[in-house]
Motif scaffolding. Sequence first.
Motif, PDB file in Angstrom:
ATOM      1  N   ALA A 168     -56.473   3.959 -11.518  1.00 33.80           N
ATOM      2  CA  ALA A 168     -55.398   4.783 -12.015  1.00 33.80           C
ATOM      3  C   ALA A 168     -55.344   5.340 -13.614  1.00 33.80           C
ATOM      4  CB  ALA A 168     -53.923   3.990 -11.912  1.00 33.80           C
ATOM      5  N   VAL A 169     -55.576   4.490 -14.359  1.00 35.40           N
ATOM      6  CA  VAL A 169     -55.851   4.860 -15.843  1.00 35.40           C
ATOM      7  C   VAL A 169     -56.875   6.218 -16.144  1.00 35.40           C
ATOM      8  CG1 VAL A 169     -56.240   4.312 -18.091  1.00 35.40           C
ATOM      9  CG2 VAL A 169     -54.743   2.723 -16.700  1.00 35.40           C
ATOM     10  N   LYS A 170     -57.962   5.766 -15.387  1.00 35.40           N
ATOM     11  CA  LYS A 170     -58.986   6.938 -15.071  1.00 35.40           C
ATOM     12  C   LYS A 170     -58.174   8.459 -14.915  1.00 35.40           C
ATOM     13  CE  LYS A 170     -63.222   4.226 -14.915  1.00 35.40           C
ATOM     14  NZ  LYS A 170     -64.456   3.849 -14.138  1.00 35.40           N
ATOM     15  N   LYS A 171     -57.459   8.378 -13.523  1.00 33.57           N
ATOM     16  CA  LYS A 171     -56.930   9.327 -13.178  1.00 33.57           C
ATOM     17  C   LYS A 171     -55.986  10.127 -14.021  1.00 33.57           C
ATOM     18  CE  LYS A 171     -57.455   8.306  -8.192  1.00 33.57           C
ATOM     19  NZ  LYS A 171     -56.738   7.738  -6.977  1.00 33.57           N
ATOM     20  N   ILE A 172     -55.142   9.041 -14.708  1.00 34.90           N
ATOM     21  CA  ILE A 172     -54.040   9.583 -15.413  1.00 34.90           C
ATOM     22  C   ILE A 172     -54.699  10.300 -16.864  1.00 34.90           C
ATOM     23  CG2 ILE A 172     -52.277   8.772 -17.032  1.00 34.90           C
ATOM     24  CD1 ILE A 172     -51.644   6.667 -14.987  1.00 34.90           C
ATOM     25  N   PHE A 206     -33.268  -6.065 -12.642  1.00 29.84           N
ATOM     26  CA  PHE A 206     -32.748  -4.906 -13.379  1.00 29.84           C
ATOM     27  C   PHE A 206     -33.198  -3.718 -13.123  1.00 29.84           C
ATOM     28  CE2 PHE A 206     -33.325  -8.588 -16.344  1.00 29.84           C
ATOM     29  CZ  PHE A 206     -32.295  -8.767 -17.093  1.00 29.84           C
ATOM     30  N   ASP A 207     -32.391  -2.679 -12.870  1.00 28.63           N
ATOM     31  CA  ASP A 207     -32.895  -1.351 -12.267  1.00 28.63           C
ATOM     32  C   ASP A 207     -32.310  -0.196 -13.100  1.00 28.63           C
ATOM     33  OD1 ASP A 207     -29.920  -1.186 -12.456  1.00 28.63           O
ATOM     34  OD2 ASP A 207     -29.839  -1.184 -10.007  1.00 28.63           O
ATOM     35  N   ASN A 208     -32.518  -0.457 -14.666  1.00 28.72           N
ATOM     36  CA  ASN A 208     -31.868   0.894 -15.408  1.00 28.72           C
ATOM     37  C   ASN A 208     -33.239   1.599 -15.850  1.00 28.72           C
ATOM     38  OD1 ASN A 208     -32.501  -1.845 -16.581  1.00 28.72           O
ATOM     39  ND2 ASN A 208     -31.699  -1.147 -18.560  1.00 28.72           N
ATOM     40  N   HIS A 209     -34.644   1.269 -15.406  1.00 26.79           N
ATOM     41  CA  HIS A 209     -35.611   2.047 -15.573  1.00 26.79           C
ATOM     42  C   HIS A 209     -36.196   2.721 -13.965  1.00 26.79           C
ATOM     43  CE1 HIS A 209     -35.361   1.483 -19.845  1.00 26.79           C
ATOM     44  NE2 HIS A 209     -34.954   0.348 -19.508  1.00 26.79           N
ATOM     45  N   THR A 210     -36.906   3.713 -14.187  1.00 25.79           N
ATOM     46  CA  THR A 210     -37.985   3.760 -12.855  1.00 25.79           C
ATOM     47  C   THR A 210     -38.897   2.703 -12.782  1.00 25.79           C
ATOM     48  OG1 THR A 210     -37.456   6.261 -13.350  1.00 25.79           O
ATOM     49  CG2 THR A 210     -39.377   5.519 -11.967  1.00 25.79           C
ATOM     50  N   ARG A 211     -38.778   2.266 -11.482  1.00 20.72           N
ATOM     51  CA  ARG A 211     -39.651   1.063 -11.217  1.00 20.72           C
ATOM     52  C   ARG A 211     -40.887   1.510 -10.395  1.00 20.72           C
ATOM     53  NH1 ARG A 211     -38.979  -4.113 -11.240  1.00 20.72           N
ATOM     54  NH2 ARG A 211     -36.526  -4.150 -11.566  1.00 20.72           N
ATOM     55  N   ALA A 212     -41.841   0.711 -10.850  1.00 22.15           N
ATOM     56  CA  ALA A 212     -43.262   0.938 -10.086  1.00 22.15           C
ATOM     57  C   ALA A 212     -43.460  -0.335  -9.938  1.00 22.15           C
ATOM     58  CB  ALA A 212     -44.347   1.777 -11.045  1.00 22.15           C
ATOM     59  N   ASN A 213     -43.903  -0.765  -8.604  1.00 16.28           N
ATOM     60  CA  ASN A 213     -44.465  -2.199  -8.093  1.00 16.28           C
ATOM     61  C   ASN A 213     -45.884  -2.378  -8.393  1.00 16.28           C
ATOM     62  OD1 ASN A 213     -41.856  -3.437  -7.442  1.00 16.28           O
ATOM     63  ND2 ASN A 213     -41.824  -1.817  -5.723  1.00 16.28           N
ATOM     64  N   ASN A 214     -46.606  -1.421  -8.420  1.00 13.46           N
ATOM     65  CA  ASN A 214     -48.049  -1.171  -8.696  1.00 13.46           C
ATOM     66  C   ASN A 214     -48.663   0.209  -9.124  1.00 13.46           C
ATOM     67  OD1 ASN A 214     -48.258   0.585  -6.296  1.00 13.46           O
ATOM     68  ND2 ASN A 214     -47.764  -1.073  -4.941  1.00 13.46           N
ATOM     69  N   TRP A 215     -49.922   0.147  -9.153  1.00  9.23           N
ATOM     70  CA  TRP A 215     -50.464   1.298  -9.970  1.00  9.23           C
ATOM     71  C   TRP A 215     -50.382   2.582  -9.012  1.00  9.23           C
ATOM     72  CZ3 TRP A 215     -51.093   3.109 -14.568  1.00  9.23           C
ATOM     73  CH2 TRP A 215     -51.055   2.062 -15.568  1.00  9.23           C
ATOM     74  N   GLU A 251     -47.903   3.195  -7.124  1.00  6.55           N
ATOM     75  CA  GLU A 251     -46.545   3.949  -7.414  1.00  6.55           C
ATOM     76  C   GLU A 251     -46.479   4.545  -8.571  1.00  6.55           C
ATOM     77  OE1 GLU A 251     -43.345   1.196  -6.543  1.00  6.55           O
ATOM     78  OE2 GLU A 251     -44.197   0.565  -4.481  1.00  6.55           O
ATOM     79  N   VAL A 252     -47.380   4.084  -9.721  1.00  7.74           N
ATOM     80  CA  VAL A 252     -47.211   4.819 -10.967  1.00  7.74           C
ATOM     81  C   VAL A 252     -47.550   6.149 -10.862  1.00  7.74           C
ATOM     82  CG1 VAL A 252     -48.315   4.887 -13.318  1.00  7.74           C
ATOM     83  CG2 VAL A 252     -47.382   2.627 -12.714  1.00  7.74           C
ATOM     84  N   LEU A 253     -48.759   6.095 -10.082  1.00 11.14           N
ATOM     85  CA  LEU A 253     -49.331   7.369  -9.730  1.00 11.14           C
ATOM     86  C   LEU A 253     -48.616   8.529  -8.977  1.00 11.14           C
ATOM     87  CD1 LEU A 253     -53.080   6.844  -9.093  1.00 11.14           C
ATOM     88  CD2 LEU A 253     -52.381   7.636 -11.235  1.00 11.14           C
ATOM     89  N   ASP A 254     -47.611   7.945  -8.008  1.00 12.09           N
ATOM     90  CA  ASP A 254     -46.730   8.715  -7.356  1.00 12.09           C
ATOM     91  C   ASP A 254     -45.608   9.239  -8.162  1.00 12.09           C
ATOM     92  OD1 ASP A 254     -48.315   8.579  -4.789  1.00 12.09           O
ATOM     93  OD2 ASP A 254     -46.962   6.860  -4.129  1.00 12.09           O
ATOM     94  N   ILE A 255     -45.087   8.461  -9.255  1.00 17.07           N
ATOM     95  CA  ILE A 255     -44.071   8.676  -9.998  1.00 17.07           C
ATOM     96  C   ILE A 255     -44.477  10.111 -10.794  1.00 17.07           C
ATOM     97  CG2 ILE A 255     -42.620   8.007 -11.948  1.00 17.07           C
ATOM     98  CD1 ILE A 255     -42.860   5.389 -10.625  1.00 17.07           C
ATOM     99  N   LEU A 256     -45.615   9.826 -11.366  1.00 19.47           N
ATOM    100  CA  LEU A 256     -46.126  10.982 -12.440  1.00 19.47           C
ATOM    101  C   LEU A 256     -46.558  12.032 -11.524  1.00 19.47           C
ATOM    102  CD1 LEU A 256     -48.685   8.770 -14.597  1.00 19.47           C
ATOM    103  CD2 LEU A 256     -46.561   9.591 -15.307  1.00 19.47           C
ATOM    104  N   LYS A 257     -46.986  12.087 -10.428  1.00 17.85           N
ATOM    105  CA  LYS A 257     -47.184  13.507  -9.605  1.00 17.85           C
ATOM    106  C   LYS A 257     -45.718  14.017  -9.335  1.00 17.85           C
ATOM    107  CE  LYS A 257     -51.137  11.730  -6.991  1.00 17.85           C
ATOM    108  NZ  LYS A 257     -51.514  11.203  -5.754  1.00 17.85           N
ATOM    109  N   SER A 258     -44.907  13.133  -9.020  1.00 20.80           N
ATOM    110  CA  SER A 258     -43.470  13.741  -8.779  1.00 20.80           C
ATOM    111  C   SER A 258     -42.752  14.242  -9.936  1.00 20.80           C
ATOM    112  CB  SER A 258     -42.408  12.467  -8.296  1.00 20.80           C
ATOM    113  OG  SER A 258     -42.156  11.580  -9.067  1.00 20.80           O
ATOM    114  N   VAL A 259     -43.210  13.890 -11.235  1.00 19.42           N
ATOM    115  CA  VAL A 259     -42.497  14.326 -12.380  1.00 19.42           C
ATOM    116  C   VAL A 259     -43.131  15.678 -12.659  1.00 19.42           C
ATOM    117  CG1 VAL A 259     -42.237  13.959 -14.974  1.00 19.42           C
ATOM    118  CG2 VAL A 259     -42.123  11.990 -13.376  1.00 19.42           C
ATOM    119  N   GLU A 260     -44.447  16.057 -12.595  1.00 25.03           N
ATOM    120  CA  GLU A 260     -44.986  17.235 -13.013  1.00 25.03           C
ATOM    121  C   GLU A 260     -46.307  17.264 -12.113  1.00 25.03           C
ATOM    122  OE1 GLU A 260     -46.583  17.084 -17.122  1.00 25.03           O
ATOM    123  OE2 GLU A 260     -44.896  15.815 -17.062  1.00 25.03           O
TER     124      GLU A 260
END
Length: 178
Positions: free
Chosen positions: A74-78, A156-165, A167-176
Amino acid sequence: MKKSIAIDMDGVLADVESHFLTWYERDYGEKFTKKDLAGKTEEDAFPKKGLVKKFASTKNFFSTVPVMKGAVEAVKKIQKDYEIYIVSAAMEFPQSLVEKRSWLSEHFPFIHWKKIVFCGDKSIIDTDIMIDDHLKNLDYFKGETIMFSAFHNLDFDNHTRANNWEEVLDILKSVEKF
């Protein structure tokens, strides 16, 4: 110009939860699971108070932590679209500095040493996005936040949650466009 992302080490790149569980079983002969830790603080994670800090203060703890599943890929992709900084509040455990640097060289050799920040307080970090598992770092961050799930932040739910890498990639894709 690329946007920048600060990525935490412990609990985000490095699977410290699994490591704490392994060390606990090794030293105390009792098997715990991640479910057993869910919702607890680091101080109260195990029957013996302060065990998380004790393990984190022990030589070779950080050098032997397993890599979080999917983190390297994931970090390589990001990294293709973002300026990546690895940020760790390592000053609390000074013996960890050399171990963490060595661990990063072994598992993330594509991250240049100039992009690694060991600090005591992450409020100085000024990237566009921060990926971390601790509210104490995310709550005061001025940019966008992604909270990587950990036993101590499940309530806690006051930040966008990612349960794994993934989901991090999906969040970043949806942002831009990623």
